[in-house]
Motif scaffolding. Structure first.
Motif, PDB file in Angstrom:
ATOM      1  N   HIS A 156     -21.132   1.419 -10.524  1.00 13.22           N
ATOM      2  CA  HIS A 156     -21.443   2.822 -10.787  1.00 13.22           C
ATOM      3  C   HIS A 156     -22.947   3.032 -10.913  1.00 13.22           C
ATOM      4  CE1 HIS A 156     -20.855   6.872 -12.473  1.00 13.22           C
ATOM      5  NE2 HIS A 156     -21.751   6.542 -13.380  1.00 13.22           N
ATOM      6  N   HIS A 157     -23.587   2.204 -11.703  1.00 10.40           N
ATOM      7  CA  HIS A 157     -25.029   2.361 -11.905  1.00 10.40           C
ATOM      8  C   HIS A 157     -25.817   2.002 -10.651  1.00 10.40           C
ATOM      9  CE1 HIS A 157     -24.369   2.086 -16.512  1.00 10.40           C
ATOM     10  NE2 HIS A 157     -24.504   3.336 -16.136  1.00 10.40           N
ATOM     11  N   LYS A 168     -17.724   6.773  -7.734  1.00 12.39           N
ATOM     12  CA  LYS A 168     -16.645   7.659  -7.309  1.00 12.39           C
ATOM     13  C   LYS A 168     -17.152   8.761  -6.381  1.00 12.39           C
ATOM     14  CE  LYS A 168     -13.748   6.774 -11.347  1.00 12.39           C
ATOM     15  NZ  LYS A 168     -13.042   7.349 -12.517  1.00 12.39           N
ATOM     16  N   GLY A 169     -18.427   8.727  -6.076  1.00 14.62           N
ATOM     17  CA  GLY A 169     -18.977   9.667  -5.109  1.00 14.62           C
ATOM     18  C   GLY A 169     -18.664   9.314  -3.676  1.00 14.62           C
ATOM     19  N   PHE A 170     -17.942   8.194  -3.467  1.00 17.22           N
ATOM     20  CA  PHE A 170     -17.570   7.784  -2.120  1.00 17.22           C
ATOM     21  C   PHE A 170     -16.066   7.559  -2.019  1.00 17.22           C
ATOM     22  CE2 PHE A 170     -22.039   6.337  -1.989  1.00 17.22           C
ATOM     23  CZ  PHE A 170     -22.437   6.939  -0.797  1.00 17.22           C
ATOM     24  N   ALA A 343     -17.521  11.784  -1.203  1.00 20.81           N
ATOM     25  CA  ALA A 343     -16.401  12.501  -1.810  1.00 20.81           C
ATOM     26  C   ALA A 343     -16.830  13.926  -2.147  1.00 20.81           C
ATOM     27  CB  ALA A 343     -15.924  11.770  -3.061  1.00 20.81           C
ATOM     28  N   LYS A 344     -16.083  14.883  -1.651  1.00 22.36           N
ATOM     29  CA  LYS A 344     -16.414  16.289  -1.848  1.00 22.36           C
ATOM     30  C   LYS A 344     -15.701  16.827  -3.081  1.00 22.36           C
ATOM     31  CE  LYS A 344     -18.390  15.754   2.168  1.00 22.36           C
ATOM     32  NZ  LYS A 344     -17.755  14.508   2.639  1.00 22.36           N
ATOM     33  N   ALA A 345     -16.440  17.610  -3.860  1.00 19.09           N
ATOM     34  CA  ALA A 345     -15.881  18.304  -5.004  1.00 19.09           C
ATOM     35  C   ALA A 345     -15.406  19.679  -4.563  1.00 19.09           C
ATOM     36  CB  ALA A 345     -16.929  18.417  -6.100  1.00 19.09           C
ATOM     37  N   GLY A 467     -12.732  13.967  -2.735  1.00 19.24           N
ATOM     38  CA  GLY A 467     -12.597  13.177  -1.518  1.00 19.24           C
ATOM     39  C   GLY A 467     -12.942  14.030  -0.321  1.00 19.24           C
ATOM     40  N   PRO A 468     -12.681  13.533   0.881  1.00 17.60           N
ATOM     41  CA  PRO A 468     -12.910  14.356   2.069  1.00 17.60           C
ATOM     42  C   PRO A 468     -12.149  15.687   2.006  1.00 17.60           C
ATOM     43  CG  PRO A 468     -12.509  12.076   2.689  1.00 17.60           C
ATOM     44  CD  PRO A 468     -12.227  12.170   1.225  1.00 17.60           C
TER      45      PRO A 468
END
Length: 715
Positions: A156-157, A168-170, A343-345, A467-468
């Motif tokens: 994460h870091h 979790k951005g991917f 990963a899309k919000a 996610g996508p």
């Protein structure tokens, strides 16, 4: 039939009626979407949710064993209050009213003496943490933690230092990848069903896979290349791959020039790290390391270098994960099909996300007890580092704590050195365990055990999965609780009311929470409940790689050279490699993992899963075993200077001679768990002296820096 207290909605009771409930599995932290079949109020079948295109009706062994857990009586059935010393196993039954009054009274005393910051809470993390974060925030405490210091905090870091967002951005587009590099990421045993299916699909279409580990796993058996390396040397392997990709200009120059900064510093950081050098460090052949780098480059950009999952391993795990991310960027796999998809919000697809419970609560004024945000500015305060809470307990700095709540979290098993933990926890006035199982933490450290209803018996707050195609997901209640157990949202609401902060939890039932969360989202609750998920986008979204990528770093680029790391006094690009200390004769590095049908330490007493593996054995290479006079199946003693475990040895050539291996979670000490009690060896009890040994850059515990000796015993 009336709903049990706090459920918030009545369940259908018509006789002989069979119905379906869409929900989420709770047998591990993956939380796969499921469909539960209910007959006459009894759960009779569980399968994957067919509305999920990838998941389908598939379910892993743990998910199938959810019914066995549900109808097992060896789990908490009512609140318990300790009557003897901590760890004595002396308990008395209590009503919910008495138990909650007891806990609230102790918390009030702590808050009056130390302030709200004197309370800490930890959980397993995941999609429902808004509830636990909101509860401790309402008390005026910043001290929320989750389990990630023993899992993926280094990853994460590392992601934050490069992209400005965490791991979790991917999302990983495994099924479209042409080559996948997995370093200890055992996709087919420490598994997510969707990932496992996508991985098998990719292999079936001809994708290559290189699996790197100290031992051969099921995933290794499916790989096209297996590299067995020395323990804790994975960083050297990645440095060599980066070195070769740069030296031979195998990288995606267009992507790197447009979106990355610090390329010159990266070249300097890997100078001299050629495959021959890495071979000397790892034990893997130089030719294989070179072939790996070239295979990755040939497959780019449809390539995945997995940064790891459980990478709380050794003192350079942060830079190992950072190197993996950098290699992905060099090969242009970011936001590319078959690569790492951003990963899309909900906001990225023009939709409104869920409202948070915590948004209504004032932010605590006190600094975090683990120093994140004050002393440790380069770390993310969102999940904290739980081992630093123990440091604060031992020293009283930066301030004392008085109470700790462990919700669905068992730090005495997941963190190193439980004896050191217990000594620190003795300084607390109150320890509370909220769980569906008798955890080691509940049994040995808690003053009160509050039994949570199982995932089939409860509903949770809603969550969004980015996610996508971001989607809203739901865990719905399928059946009534069998025992006197309660859902977590009810437990925290009742405590909040007793503590004078009930205005932040002013809901009568779970549907009230759902309606609040869904305000403005345009998501219909009935549709969500009938399907189990609602997508917020019509199709997967990929941003334009020429102009449309959005990184959250100060520069807006992927920062190979990180100013934030430099400001923290850390190597801003990649740290010089530090090999593991040499072992003395007869010493081994202890590594651990899990099979596909056990979830760390949560399933060892499951009526079905305990039959598949009732106890673990020590994996060991035949050559050092022969030198010690050991034969396959011998009873052995595994020791450190301060601890020992006894069990059987399994000899196999599929492990590095410098390592020994144990499946994690065995050696249970709770006598009420009759199937698991005393069976097997507990690797965490051998990790003596490691509670405060952690990666200085990433913060994750150094779980595989445990050195043990092995000897035959006749006991």
């Amino acid at each position: 039939m009336h709903p049990s207290p706090g459920n918030g909605h009545a369940l259908p009771t018509q006789p002989h009626r069979r119905r379906q409930v869409m929900s989420l599995c709770g047998m591990c932290a993956v939380r796969c979407p499921i469909q539960v079949e209910v007959q006459d109020g009894r759960a009779v079948w569980v399968q994957g949710n067919p509305n999920d295109a990838t998941m389908g009706t598939s379910l892993c062994a743990k998910g199938v064993a959810g019914l066995a857990m549900e109808y097992d009586s060896e789990r908490p059935q009512q609140p318990l209050i300790r009557t003897g010393p901590r760890g004595s196993g002396q308990w008395r039954r209590a009503s919910w009213s008495e138990a909650l009054d007891y806990v609230a009274g102790k918390l009030q005393d702590v808050i009056a003496r130390l302030g709200g910051q004197g309370v800490a809470i930890s959980d397993r993390g995941g999609p429902f943490t808004d509830l636990t974060k909101s509860f401790v925030k309402a008390l005026g405490s910043p001290n929320y933690f989750n389990h990630d210091c023993t899992c993926a905090r280094n990853v994460h870091h590392a992601a934050r230092s490069l992209f400005g967002w965490g791991r979790k951005g991917f999302a990983y587009d495994i099924k479209n990848a042409r080559h996948i590099l997995l370093i200890g990421r055992n996709l087919l045993e420490s598994l997510q069903v969707k990932e496992a299916k996508q991985f098998v699909e990719a292999l079936g279409r001809g994708a290559g896979c290189t699996y790197v580990d100290v031992r051969a796993t099921v995933t290794a058996s499916k790989a096209t290349r297996f590299l067995r390396i020395r323990p804790n040397t994975d960083y050297a392997l990645l440095l060599a791959c980066i070195h070769l990709v740069l030296k031979d200009n195998l990288y995606d120059a267009d992507f790197v020039n447009r979106w990355c900064s610090g390329l010159d510093e990266l070249r300097q950081a890997v100078e001299g790290c050629d495959p021959q050098w890495a071979a000397a460090q790892t034990g893997a052949p130089a030719a294989e390391i070179e072939a790996l780098a070239r295979d990755l480059a040939a497959a780019a950009p449809q390539v995945l270098i997995h940064p790891g999952w459980m990478t709380a391993r050794h003192g350079q795990s942060f830079y190992t994960a950072r190197a993996a991310y950098i290699l992905n960027a060099l090969l242009g796999s970011i936001e590319s099909p078959g690569g790492m998809i951003i990963a899309k919000a909900p906001g990225d697809v023009g939709r409104k996300g869920l409202k948070k419970l915590g948004d209504r609560i004032p932010a605590p004024e006190a600094p975090r007890v683990d120093g994140i945000g004050a002393v440790h500015r380069h770390w993310d305060a969102e999940a904290g580092l739980l081992h630093l809470m123990y440091e604060a307990l031992e020293t009283g700095q930066p301030y004392p704590l008085g109470a700790y709540i462990a919700y669905r979290h068992d730090p005495l098993v997941s963190l190193p050195d439980p004896q050191a933990q217990l000594k620190a926890l003795e300084k607390l006035d109150l320890v509370v365990a909220i769980d569906v199982n008798y955890s080691e933490t509940a049994w040995l450290a808690a003053d009160v055990i509050l039994p949570e209803a199982t995932y089939l018996e409860r509903a949770n707050i809603l969550a969004v999965k980015n996610g996508p195609k971001p989607e809203v997901i739901i865990r719905d209640q399928a059946i009534e609780p069998r025992f006197d157990t309660r859902p977590a949202w009810w437990i925290f609401r009742e405590l909040a009311r007793r503590l004078g902060v009930g205005q932040y939890f002013d809901f009568d039932g779970i549907e009230d929470i759902w309606r609040y969360q869904l305000e403005g989202t345009e998501v219909d609750l009935q549709t969500l409940r009938s399907r189990g998920m609602v997508s917020l986008a019509a199709k997967p979204l990929l941003w334009d790689r020429a102009q449309g990528l959005k990184f959250k770093t100060a520069s807006g680029r992927i920062e190979f050279h990180s100013p934030a790391l430099a400001a923290a006094g850390l190597a801003p690009c990649l740290a010089p490699y530090q090999g593991p200390p040499e072992l003395a004769p007869g010493q081994f590095r202890l590594v651990f993992g899990r099979p596909a049908f056990h979830n760390h330490a949560h399933t060892m007493n499951n009526p079905l899963l305990s039959e598949l593996m009732p106890e673990n054995t020590l994996w060991m290479h035949p050559e050092p075993a022969a030198a010690l006079g050991l034969a396959d199946g011998d009873l052995v003693e595994v020791t450190t200077d301060q601890a020992r475990q006894t069990g059987r040895v399994s000899l196999t050539p599929w492990i590095h001679p410098e390592a020994v291996f144990l499946y994690h979670g065995f050696g249970r000490s709770v006598p009420w768990q009759t199937r698991a009690y005393g069976k097997g060896m507990a690797d965490h009890r051998l990790q003596t002296g490691l509670l405060h040994s952690y990666d200085p850059a990433g913060g994750g515990n150094n779980l595989t820096e445990c050195v043990v000796r092995v000897a035959r015993t006749g006991l």
